[in-house]
Write an enzyme that holds these catalytic residues in place. Structure first.
Site, mmCIF file in Angstrom:
data_model
loop_
_atom_site.group_PDB
_atom_site.id
_atom_site.type_symbol
_atom_site.label_atom_id
_atom_site.label_comp_id
_atom_site.label_asym_id
_atom_site.label_seq_id
_atom_site.Cartn_x
_atom_site.Cartn_y
_atom_site.Cartn_z
ATOM 1 N N ARG A 58 0.697 -1.075 -0.044
ATOM 2 C CA ARG A 58 -0.041 0.124 -0.171
ATOM 3 C C ARG A 58 0.892 1.278 0.002
ATOM 4 O O ARG A 58 0.319 2.189 -0.638
ATOM 5 C CB ARG A 58 -1.072 0.077 1.302
ATOM 6 C CG ARG A 58 -1.884 -1.223 0.922
ATOM 7 C CD ARG A 58 -2.925 -1.254 2.193
ATOM 8 N NE ARG A 58 -3.576 -2.864 2.144
ATOM 9 C CZ ARG A 58 -3.085 -3.838 2.679
ATOM 10 N NH1 ARG A 58 -2.076 -3.691 3.394
ATOM 11 N NH2 ARG A 58 -3.904 -4.999 2.574
ATOM 12 N N GLU A 89 4.098 -10.909 14.548
ATOM 13 C CA GLU A 89 3.456 -11.317 15.636
ATOM 14 C C GLU A 89 3.856 -12.942 15.856
ATOM 15 O O GLU A 89 4.109 -13.571 16.861
ATOM 16 C CB GLU A 89 1.861 -11.372 15.734
ATOM 17 C CG GLU A 89 1.113 -11.610 16.675
ATOM 18 C CD GLU A 89 -0.357 -11.161 16.865
ATOM 19 O OE1 GLU A 89 -0.907 -11.500 17.764
ATOM 20 O OE2 GLU A 89 -0.721 -10.946 15.620
#
Length: 182
Positions: free
Chosen positions: A69, A106
């Site tokens: 993006r 994560e």
């Protein structure tokens, strides 16, 4: 926030154009979908204009966009401020010789790559992406650029998820955000 004048109608228009999709890609996640922002030509232009207004007089020679993006917002900002655009990509996406920076996710690790020679020591860079969550990708981008002697002036994102404390991971690097998704 993007402006000293918190009443800037452009910020409200940008925030309103971002669709929130609950439980995507997994339960408990409130996904910030910028595709609806891109469909709103006025809000999309406002987004680019706010970034350009902030960076046009900052002597930035490189806009580094984070895949994918950052590739949407980075090139128009780079063109408007007279800087080159450098894509920072996931592994094995760039042809030719690259340098890499590994970073933690994560659950696991990932890498970010940049073409060797895309930037030069002493250049001044803006790192741009759509969103900052935990700050891992922005930190990797900063490390990658600084390793080759580039000065990262600031990071810019359309959206911040402040509860994930990504801003804190950036330590002394300034972060400019248009919309808090709190």
């Amino acid at each position: 926030m993007a402006s000293e004048d918190c009443q800037d109608a452009r910020i409200a228009r940008i925030a309103a154009a971002i669709r929130v999709i609950p439980n995507f890609p997994k339960p408990g996640i409130m996904f910030q979908d910028i595709t609806t922002l891109l469909l709103d030509t006025r809000a999309f232009r406002d987004t680019i204009d706010l970034f350009v207004e902030r960076y046009k007089d900052r002597d930035i020679s490189v806009v580094a966009g984070i895949e994918a993006r950052g590739f949407i917002f980075g090139p128009p900002v780079a063109l408007a401020i007279g800087a080159k655009f450098v894509p920072l990509r996931k592994p094995n996406k760039l042809p030719g010789e690259v340098i890499s920076e590994e970073y933690s996710l994560e659950y696991g690790k990932d890498k970010m790559e940049m073409h060797v020679g895309a930037v030069q020591a002493g250049e001044r860079a803006l790192v741009i992406d759509d969103l900052i969550a935990t700050g891992g990708t922005l930190c990797a981008a900063i490390s990658l650029l600084e390793r080759v002697g580039v000065h990262v002036v600031e990071c810019a994102c359309v959206i911040e998820l402040p509860e994930l404390k990504g801003r804190e991971r950036l330590e002394d690097k300034p972060l400019f955000v248009l919309v808090d998704a709190a």
